[in-house]
Design an enzyme around this catalytic site. Structure first.
Site, PDB file in Angstrom:
ATOM      1  N   GLY A   1       0.789  -1.228   0.000  1.00 42.38           N
ATOM      2  CA  GLY A   1       0.000   0.000   0.000  1.00 42.38           C
ATOM      3  C   GLY A   1       0.821   1.278   0.000  1.00 42.38           C
ATOM      4  O   GLY A   1       0.264   2.371  -0.132  1.00 42.38           O
TER       5      GLY A   1
ATOM      6  N   LYS B   1       7.419   3.251  -4.958  1.00 45.06           N
ATOM      7  CA  LYS B   1       7.734   1.927  -5.501  1.00 45.06           C
ATOM      8  C   LYS B   1       9.036   1.980  -6.305  1.00 45.06           C
ATOM      9  O   LYS B   1       9.034   2.413  -7.463  1.00 45.06           O
ATOM     10  CB  LYS B   1       6.585   1.445  -6.382  1.00 45.06           C
TER      11      LYS B   1
ATOM     12  N   HIS C   1      13.570  15.310   0.223  1.00 40.07           N
ATOM     13  CA  HIS C   1      12.992  15.683   1.526  1.00 40.07           C
ATOM     14  C   HIS C   1      13.871  15.322   2.722  1.00 40.07           C
ATOM     15  O   HIS C   1      13.645  15.834   3.824  1.00 40.07           O
ATOM     16  CB  HIS C   1      11.622  15.022   1.711  1.00 40.07           C
TER      17      HIS C   1
ATOM     18  N   ASP D   1       9.531  18.719  -9.138  1.00 43.76           N
ATOM     19  CA  ASP D   1       8.645  17.805  -8.418  1.00 43.76           C
ATOM     20  C   ASP D   1       7.442  18.624  -7.938  1.00 43.76           C
ATOM     21  O   ASP D   1       7.555  19.828  -7.723  1.00 43.76           O
ATOM     22  CB  ASP D   1       9.443  17.273  -7.212  1.00 43.76           C
TER      23      ASP D   1
ATOM     24  N   HIS E   1       6.180  18.507  -5.058  1.00 43.52           N
ATOM     25  CA  HIS E   1       6.438  18.864  -3.661  1.00 43.52           C
ATOM     26  C   HIS E   1       7.650  19.793  -3.555  1.00 43.52           C
ATOM     27  O   HIS E   1       8.605  19.657  -4.311  1.00 43.52           O
ATOM     28  CB  HIS E   1       6.684  17.604  -2.826  1.00 43.52           C
TER      29      HIS E   1
ATOM     30  N   ASP F   1       5.808  13.441 -10.200  1.00 43.92           N
ATOM     31  CA  ASP F   1       4.484  13.529  -9.572  1.00 43.92           C
ATOM     32  C   ASP F   1       3.781  14.830  -9.951  1.00 43.92           C
ATOM     33  O   ASP F   1       2.632  15.053  -9.569  1.00 43.92           O
ATOM     34  CB  ASP F   1       4.572  13.380  -8.048  1.00 43.92           C
TER      35      ASP F   1
ATOM     36  N   ARG G   1      -0.842   9.658  -8.784  1.00 46.75           N
ATOM     37  CA  ARG G   1      -1.593   9.132  -7.635  1.00 46.75           C
ATOM     38  C   ARG G   1      -1.621  10.111  -6.455  1.00 46.75           C
ATOM     39  O   ARG G   1      -2.615  10.193  -5.734  1.00 46.75           O
ATOM     40  CB  ARG G   1      -0.958   7.802  -7.215  1.00 46.75           C
TER      41      ARG G   1
END
EC number: 3.5.1.98
Length: 482
Positions: A27, A31, A141, A176, A178, A264, A270
């Protein structure tokens, strides 16, 4: 700063076949398998023929503690799923356990990610490549003594520290979705690294990256943040990225660039909420490349893994100045790319909440800040520290042909475009082999020789003079991190 269009540049690429085996847990959106998918797709597009491929060394604790604290790295080396109960206090202290879980091979995963980025920086420093690519890197990060946002070791910071041994000023760009908080924090008070981040801002991880966060002390105005709202599309992104980066290049005048290509920010991610296509995302790579500076390209976020593989494959092709067809070649993960089996994706119909007025207002505020910069700060010249990793091994033609080579050495032997056909088989001889490779390697056209005036000369150890060896050990006078 001069820009060039369509200039072919030498590219090296770092990949370890084990990286796809690491698993954050059921979950979990991160990945590592996406790196293997990317590698397999670009292999099947034939891009391997146009670049040098290396297996990274595993970065050791000593390399990691050039930035991270000793006790944090010691903890990462020690923690395992079967001994977590012994480390409950430290897990809390180092923010490991939820977003950043303990999984089998955690430290080895960090070693591979970091090893590729640091080795890339060394290659660029030695001018052995123009562009270096490590899609397993870009974990922006991670903090000095803390894991964060699926990141444990900040390979980007370590690579930039390596680049600073040879380069007075290094530019870091983050596309990115973020905010690149870990990298910004590491260099917040220096004028030798400028960090530029385009990111979603407002009730969104990590919650930093306000327009008003501009750096501190000597680093004031050297942090640039472009906060964005949901739904930004290709047209809007290009309209802000190009003018901002042009102004940054003009004012900061870096001698090397690190580009974090987190995917992302693509439509349909996602965890993301932007609406960029792969072509829109890659236009950033193309634009940064046009400044013709030594460039390190890294991965980062990206949680719809079929699109991550598409994006980073296409951006590898952009780095190589190579057109690749929209029709995907058959590959080991072909079924992931259905139902269309195409390289490029379409944007969704989501609303772009970034109005032209909002984007223009932010852009003008950033321009005001950039005008506050002194033009290209000077740096005192010093003796440089030694490279983080040793020299690559010598010419393979000098090796004993009867001695089996290591997998690592084998991985470094990449067929140039003129050396092999698309097939793995060569005539009646079947599979490619080392002797065929060597024969092909020796065959050079007159054209190639003209293009490559600094052709490597085969020199045996006996032919090297003592004077040359002494010279090789000499200390180069270069810049040192102030």
């Amino acid at each position: 700063m001069a820009q060039t269009q369509g200039t072919k540049r030498k590219v090296c690429y770092y990949y370890d076949g084990d990286v796809g085996n690491y698993y954050y847990g059921q979950g979990h959106p991160m990945k590592p398998h996406r790196i293997r998918m990317t590698h397999n797709l670009l292999l099947n597009y034939g891009l391997y023929r146009k670049m040098e491929i290396y297996r990274p060394h595993k970065a050791n604790a000593e390399e990691m503690t050039k930035y991270h604290s000793d006790d944090y790295i010691k903890f990462l080396r020690s923690i395992r799923p079967d001994n977590m109960s012994e480390y409950s206090k430290q897990m809390q202290r180092f923010n490991v356990g939820e977003d950043c879980p303990v999984f089998d091979g955690l430290f080895e995963f960090c070693q591979l990610s970091t090893g590729g980025s640091v080795a890339s920086a060394v290659k660029l420093n030695k001018q052995q490549t123009d562009i270096a690519v490590n899609w397993a890197g870009g974990l922006h990060h991670a903090k000095k003594s803390e894991a964060s946002g699926f990141c444990y070791v900040n390979d980007i910071v370590l690579a930039i520290l390596e680049l600073l041994k040879y380069h007075q000023r290094v530019l870091y760009i983050d596309i990115d979705i973020h905010h690149g908080d870990g990298v910004e924090e590491a260099f917040y008070t220096t004028d030798r690294v400028m960090t530029v981040s385009f990111h979603k801002y407002g009730e969104y991880f990590p919650g930093t990256g306000d327009l008003r966060d501009i750096g501190a002390g000597k680093g004031k105005y050297y942090a640039v943040n472009y906060p964005l709202r949901d739904g930004i599309d290709d047209e809007s992104y290009e309209a802000i990225f190009k003018p901002v980066m042009s102004k940054v290049m003009e004012m900061f005048q870096p001698s090397a660039v690190v580009l974090q290509c987190g995917s992302d920010s693509l439509s349909g991610d996602r965890l993301g909420c932007f609406n960029l296509t792969i072509k829109g995302h890659a236009k950033c790579v193309e634009f940064v490349k046009s400044f013709n500076l030594p460039m390190l390209m890294l991965g980062g976020g990206g949680y719809t893994i079929r699109n991550v593989a598409r994006c980073w494959t296409y951006e590898t092709a952009v780095a190589l100045d190579t057109e690749i067809p929209n029709e995907l070649p058959y590959n080991d993960y072909f079924e992931y790319f259905g139902p269309d089996f195409k390289l490029h994706i379409s944007p969704s119909n989501m609303t772009n909440q970034n109005t032209n007025e909002y984007l223009e207002k932010i852009k003008q505020r950033l321009f005001e800040n950039l005008r506050m910069l002194p033009h290209a700060p000077g740096v005192q010249m010093q003796a440089i520290p030694e490279d983080a990793i040793p020299e690559e091994s010598g010419d393979e033609d000098e090796e004993d042909p009867d001695k089996r080579i290591s997998i690592c050495s084998s991985d470094k032997r990449i067929a140039c475009e003129e050396e092999f056909s698309d097939s793995d088989e060569e005539g009646e001889g079947g599979r490619k082999n080392s002797s065929n490779f060597k024969k092909a390697k020796r065959v050079k056209t007159e054209d190639e020789k003209e293009k490559d005036p600094e052709e490597k000369k085969e020199v045996t150890e006996e032919e090297k003079t003592k004077e040359e060896k002494q010279e090789a050990k000499g200390v180069k006078e270069e810049v040192k991190l102030a």
